[in-house]
Design a protein around this motif. Structure first.
Motif, PDB file in Angstrom:
ATOM      1  N   GLU A  74       0.850  -1.182   0.000  1.00 47.20           N
ATOM      2  CA  GLU A  74       0.000   0.000   0.000  1.00 47.20           C
ATOM      3  C   GLU A  74       0.889   1.236   0.000  1.00 47.20           C
ATOM      4  OE1 GLU A  74      -2.156  -0.438   3.670  1.00 47.20           O
ATOM      5  OE2 GLU A  74      -0.592   0.527   4.860  1.00 47.20           O
ATOM      6  N   GLY A  75       0.314   2.354  -0.412  1.00 43.75           N
ATOM      7  CA  GLY A  75       1.076   3.592  -0.398  1.00 43.75           C
ATOM      8  C   GLY A  75       0.657   4.539  -1.504  1.00 43.75           C
ATOM      9  N   PRO A  76       1.160   5.744  -1.482  1.00 44.93           N
ATOM     10  CA  PRO A  76       0.736   6.770  -2.435  1.00 44.93           C
ATOM     11  C   PRO A  76       1.093   6.458  -3.882  1.00 44.93           C
ATOM     12  CG  PRO A  76       2.629   7.522  -1.162  1.00 44.93           C
ATOM     13  CD  PRO A  76       2.144   6.260  -0.508  1.00 44.93           C
ATOM     14  N   CYS A  77       2.228   5.796  -4.114  1.00 44.65           N
ATOM     15  CA  CYS A  77       2.609   5.451  -5.488  1.00 44.65           C
ATOM     16  C   CYS A  77       1.554   4.562  -6.127  1.00 44.65           C
ATOM     17  CB  CYS A  77       3.969   4.764  -5.499  1.00 44.65           C
ATOM     18  SG  CYS A  77       4.389   3.987  -7.071  1.00 44.65           S
ATOM     19  N   LEU A  78       1.144   3.521  -5.417  1.00 36.77           N
ATOM     20  CA  LEU A  78       0.164   2.589  -5.960  1.00 36.77           C
ATOM     21  C   LEU A  78      -1.170   3.280  -6.214  1.00 36.77           C
ATOM     22  CD1 LEU A  78       0.976  -0.496  -3.715  1.00 36.77           C
ATOM     23  CD2 LEU A  78       1.664  -0.104  -6.079  1.00 36.77           C
ATOM     24  N   ASP A  79      -1.579   4.169  -5.312  1.00 32.63           N
ATOM     25  CA  ASP A  79      -2.832   4.893  -5.498  1.00 32.63           C
ATOM     26  C   ASP A  79      -2.738   5.856  -6.676  1.00 32.63           C
ATOM     27  OD1 ASP A  79      -3.761   3.529  -3.340  1.00 32.63           O
ATOM     28  OD2 ASP A  79      -4.157   5.270  -2.074  1.00 32.63           O
ATOM     29  N   ALA A  80      -1.603   6.540  -6.814  1.00 31.83           N
ATOM     30  CA  ALA A  80      -1.437   7.502  -7.907  1.00 31.83           C
ATOM     31  C   ALA A  80      -1.504   6.794  -9.255  1.00 31.83           C
ATOM     32  CB  ALA A  80      -0.112   8.246  -7.758  1.00 31.83           C
ATOM     33  N   VAL A  81      -0.898   5.606  -9.338  1.00 33.55           N
ATOM     34  CA  VAL A  81      -0.943   4.841 -10.583  1.00 33.55           C
ATOM     35  C   VAL A  81      -2.351   4.336 -10.844  1.00 33.55           C
ATOM     36  CG1 VAL A  81      -0.139   2.742 -11.712  1.00 33.55           C
ATOM     37  CG2 VAL A  81       1.483   4.211 -10.513  1.00 33.55           C
ATOM     38  N   ARG A  82      -2.992   3.812  -9.826  1.00 32.48           N
ATOM     39  CA  ARG A  82      -4.336   3.258  -9.992  1.00 32.48           C
ATOM     40  C   ARG A  82      -5.336   4.352 -10.392  1.00 32.48           C
ATOM     41  NH1 ARG A  82      -4.313   0.554  -5.836  1.00 32.48           N
ATOM     42  NH2 ARG A  82      -5.119   2.085  -4.376  1.00 32.48           N
ATOM     43  N   GLN A  83      -5.210   5.530  -9.791  1.00 32.54           N
ATOM     44  CA  GLN A  83      -6.144   6.623 -10.063  1.00 32.54           C
ATOM     45  C   GLN A  83      -5.730   7.461 -11.272  1.00 32.54           C
ATOM     46  OE1 GLN A  83      -6.273   8.836  -6.373  1.00 32.54           O
ATOM     47  NE2 GLN A  83      -6.778   7.012  -5.178  1.00 32.54           N
ATOM     48  N   GLY A  84      -4.452   7.376 -11.649  1.00 31.46           N
ATOM     49  CA  GLY A  84      -3.959   8.205 -12.740  1.00 31.46           C
ATOM     50  C   GLY A  84      -3.964   9.671 -12.403  1.00 31.46           C
ATOM     51  N   ALA A  85      -3.769   9.989 -11.118  1.00 29.84           N
ATOM     52  CA  ALA A  85      -3.822  11.374 -10.655  1.00 29.84           C
ATOM     53  C   ALA A  85      -2.930  11.540  -9.435  1.00 29.84           C
ATOM     54  CB  ALA A  85      -5.262  11.759 -10.297  1.00 29.84           C
ATOM     55  N   PRO A  86      -2.487  12.776  -9.157  1.00 26.53           N
ATOM     56  CA  PRO A  86      -1.639  13.004  -7.984  1.00 26.53           C
ATOM     57  C   PRO A  86      -2.333  12.611  -6.687  1.00 26.53           C
ATOM     58  CG  PRO A  86      -1.544  14.888  -9.457  1.00 26.53           C
ATOM     59  CD  PRO A  86      -2.652  14.004  -9.965  1.00 26.53           C
ATOM     60  N   VAL A  87      -1.553  12.112  -5.754  1.00 23.47           N
ATOM     61  CA  VAL A  87      -2.027  11.810  -4.397  1.00 23.47           C
ATOM     62  C   VAL A  87      -1.210  12.677  -3.454  1.00 23.47           C
ATOM     63  CG1 VAL A  87      -2.204  10.053  -2.604  1.00 23.47           C
ATOM     64  CG2 VAL A  87      -2.719   9.459  -4.978  1.00 23.47           C
ATOM     65  N   LEU A  88      -1.869  13.605  -2.769  1.00 21.87           N
ATOM     66  CA  LEU A  88      -1.185  14.603  -1.950  1.00 21.87           C
ATOM     67  C   LEU A  88      -1.647  14.486  -0.505  1.00 21.87           C
ATOM     68  CD1 LEU A  88      -1.773  17.619  -4.400  1.00 21.87           C
ATOM     69  CD2 LEU A  88       0.133  15.985  -4.402  1.00 21.87           C
ATOM     70  N   VAL A  89      -0.735  14.124   0.385  1.00 24.02           N
ATOM     71  CA  VAL A  89      -1.070  13.976   1.802  1.00 24.02           C
ATOM     72  C   VAL A  89      -0.192  14.927   2.602  1.00 24.02           C
ATOM     73  CG1 VAL A  89      -1.267  12.407   3.756  1.00 24.02           C
ATOM     74  CG2 VAL A  89      -1.695  11.578   1.438  1.00 24.02           C
ATOM     75  N   ALA A  90      -0.797  15.987   3.112  1.00 24.83           N
ATOM     76  CA  ALA A  90      -0.053  17.044   3.789  1.00 24.83           C
ATOM     77  C   ALA A  90       0.329  16.698   5.221  1.00 24.83           C
ATOM     78  CB  ALA A  90      -0.864  18.343   3.779  1.00 24.83           C
ATOM     79  N   ASP A  91      -0.424  15.771   5.839  1.00 26.53           N
ATOM     80  CA  ASP A  91      -0.148  15.441   7.241  1.00 26.53           C
ATOM     81  C   ASP A  91      -0.519  13.994   7.514  1.00 26.53           C
ATOM     82  OD1 ASP A  91       0.278  15.320   9.929  1.00 26.53           O
ATOM     83  OD2 ASP A  91      -1.132  16.903  10.486  1.00 26.53           O
ATOM     84  N   LEU A  92       0.477  13.120   7.512  1.00 26.85           N
ATOM     85  CA  LEU A  92       0.232  11.704   7.767  1.00 26.85           C
ATOM     86  C   LEU A  92      -0.231  11.443   9.192  1.00 26.85           C
ATOM     87  CD1 LEU A  92       3.360  10.278   5.919  1.00 26.85           C
ATOM     88  CD2 LEU A  92       0.983   9.880   5.263  1.00 26.85           C
ATOM     89  N   GLY A  93       0.043  12.384  10.091  1.00 31.59           N
ATOM     90  CA  GLY A  93      -0.364  12.221  11.480  1.00 31.59           C
ATOM     91  C   GLY A  93      -1.769  12.702  11.769  1.00 31.59           C
TER      92      GLY A  93
END
Length: 260
Positions: free
Chosen positions: A81-100
């Motif tokens: 899991e992670g932002p790379c996999l989501d970005a590829v699956r969605q074909g769009a940027p995944v931006l998480v400003a605060d993981l906490g």
């Protein structure tokens, strides 16, 4: 990782600076590393890596700004899991400003590992060839906060540029399985693959009498339970430091380590 201090804000200047950083690289892999280091210098980030994906899993780190960024990319494969996999699956940027942020519930295992590593923000931008996302540029930052407009613009430009050395490697073979049939470029791409993981998975298939998917799941579960990466676990199996007795693998946490 060192926080970048670049002050270039114009889009054309950013593109020129990023492209110049890649110039003169001996190999496509070296060009990708230089691009990631340029992201750290020019954008508001502390680390960068380019992850390649295939069939819903990360295949390897094509470029990175340093060992820490490469290790963070390895965690995406370990946890699946992670932002790379989501970005590829969605074909769009995944931006998480605060993981906490308590409201941020994506990737519980991966996000927790990043926060423990001192990373509090992550941004993944798809790397596309022939309109098909084949990976992502991951930008890491220690401090929480949104990615500024200039940095986001630069990140998107860098994601575009990351596709160029990949195209040089793959030529007209834009499909992993087709490209795997040969070529000097594929040899470089194949060097990114986690060969030790697939070798260890094969050993688990034989020892536990399970399928490939189940074997990989158990390897990942062991890595998670023992605070290791999938690659670390694979080497432990290959080197005989982990028992392959089926009775040991019945436990939820995976096998017990051999004494010593």
């Amino acid at each position: 990782m060192t926080r970048g201090g670049g002050d270039i804000s114009d889009g054309e200047e950013l593109r020129a600076a990023l492209a110049t950083a890649m110039a003169g690289a001996d190999t496509a892999l070296a060009a990708a590393d230089l691009l990631c280091r340029a992201c750290v210098r020019l954008l508001e980030v502390d680390g960068a890596s380019v992850s390649l994906t295939h069939e819903g899993s990360t295949q390897g780190t094509f470029g990175s700004s340093g060992e820490t960024s490469r290790q963070l990319d390895e965690l995406q494969f370990t946890f699946g899991e992670g932002p790379c996999l989501d970005a590829v699956r969605q074909g769009a940027p995944v931006l998480v400003a605060d993981l906490g942020d308590p409201a941020e519930t994506r990737w519980p295992a991966f996000a927790g590992a990043l926060v423990r590593s001192g990373i509090n923000a992550v941004f993944a931008l798809p790397v596309t060839i022939a309109s098909k996302p084949i990976g992502a540029l991951d930008l890491f930052r220690r401090s929480a906060g949104t990615l500024g407009a200039a940095a986001l613009t630069g990140g998107l430009l860098a994601a575009e540029l990351a596709a160029l050395p990949l195209m040089d490697l793959m030529g007209s073979d834009l499909d992993w399985d087709v490209a795997a049939q040969g070529g000097d470029g594929w040899e470089q791409l194949a060097s990114l693959s986690r060969i030790e993981v697939y070798q260890a998975t094969g050993m688990l298939i034989g020892a536990l009498d399970v399928g490939q998917t189940e074997a990989l799941l158990r390897l990942r579960a062991y890595a998670f339970a023992h605070d290791m990466t999938a690659a670390d676990t694979a080497w432990a199996i290959l080197e005989g430091r982990v028992s392959l007795d089926p009775d040991d693998w019945l436990e939820p946490g995976g096998p017990r380590r051999e004494p010593g």
